[in-house]
Enzyme design. Structure first.
Site, short mmCIF file in Angstrom:
data_model
loop_
_atom_site.label_atom_id
_atom_site.label_comp_id
_atom_site.label_asym_id
_atom_site.label_seq_id
_atom_site.Cartn_x
_atom_site.Cartn_y
_atom_site.Cartn_z
N HIS A 154 32.03 25.01 57.52
CA HIS A 154 33.31 24.97 56.83
C HIS A 154 34.23 25.90 57.58
O HIS A 154 33.91 27.08 57.76
CB HIS A 154 33.14 25.45 55.38
CG HIS A 154 32.76 24.35 54.46
ND1 HIS A 154 33.34 24.18 53.24
CD2 HIS A 154 31.89 23.33 54.59
CE1 HIS A 154 32.83 23.12 52.64
NE2 HIS A 154 31.94 22.59 53.45
N GLU A 187 39.66 26.09 56.14
CA GLU A 187 39.88 25.56 54.79
C GLU A 187 41.26 25.91 54.25
O GLU A 187 41.79 25.24 53.39
CB GLU A 187 38.80 26.04 53.83
CG GLU A 187 38.85 25.32 52.51
CD GLU A 187 37.63 25.55 51.63
OE1 GLU A 187 37.62 25.02 50.51
OE2 GLU A 187 36.69 26.24 52.04
N ASP A 206 33.52 17.64 48.79
CA ASP A 206 33.44 19.10 48.85
C ASP A 206 32.45 19.60 47.80
O ASP A 206 31.39 20.05 48.13
CB ASP A 206 34.80 19.76 48.71
CG ASP A 206 34.78 21.24 49.11
OD1 ASP A 206 33.88 21.63 49.88
OD2 ASP A 206 35.67 21.98 48.68
N ASP A 207 32.80 19.52 46.55
CA ASP A 207 31.89 19.95 45.48
C ASP A 207 32.15 19.09 44.25
O ASP A 207 32.94 19.44 43.39
CB ASP A 207 32.10 21.43 45.16
CG ASP A 207 30.98 21.99 44.32
OD1 ASP A 207 30.35 21.23 43.56
OD2 ASP A 207 30.72 23.20 44.43
#
Length: 181
Positions: free
Chosen positions: A37, A40, A118-119
């Site tokens: 990552h 971001e 992503d989540d």
């Protein structure tokens, strides 16, 4: 493969912070695929370039690319995939809306991208949602969608034999659908 995720602006989370223990890991397990990552936020931080130098084959987010044409060029030359997380980046306030996400330009410029949640547990999103928003917000053609799907598979950490079979099978189904559409 491994996917390293941390707060890039926290105590230990910049890609360069991984350097000390990643070098021995890479030497011992040279075939391990790496995703980091990086970038971001929209700040000019150099994290995407650091990730490339550490051997990342996928970059999670990459929003800071807007500050470095050179890094963007390296990503394109090396065919490193950017994991675009449209809804996550919108919810976290990194982009005002999906239409403003830089993935739209990455696609137009021919950068290799894949769509990611992503989540999903936190952001209540799915790949279907990500593709819906990308398709409508970026005015994607079927050829663009096909390219994103194929590039996602090419950039996966599947075994090469499985990857080739999966790409062939999916491309065949996609092409058959488009022909009948």
């Amino acid at each position: 493969g491994i996917n390293l995720i941390a707060d890039e602006f926290g105590f230990v989370g910049r890609p360069i912070d991984y350097l000390k223990w990643m070098i021995p890991l890479i030497k011992e397990y040279s075939g391990v695929h790496i995703s980091l990552h990086a970038g971001e936020s929209t700040l000019a931080d150099g994290h995407v370039l650091d990730s490339i130098l550490l051997g990342a084959q996928r970059i999670g987010h990459g929003l800071s690319l807007q500050h470095s044409v050179r890094t963007e060029k390296i990503l394109k030359e090396r065919m490193i995939c950017i994991e675009a997380c449209l809804l996550s980046n919108k919810i976290l306030g990194f982009v005002p809306d999906v239409e403003a996400h830089p993935a739209k330009e990455w696609i137009r410029k021919g950068l290799k991208i894949c769509l990611n949640t992503d989540d999903p547990g936190i952001f209540d999103t799915s790949l279907t949602d990500e593709f819906y928003y990308a398709t409508t917000a970026f005015d994607l053609a079927l050829a663009d969608i096909r390219r994103i799907v194929i590039e996602s598979l090419q950039s996966s950490f599947m075994l090469e034999k499985e990857k080739a079979q999966t790409i062939r099978k999916l491309a065949g189904k996609f092409d058959k659908y488009v022909t009948n559409y």
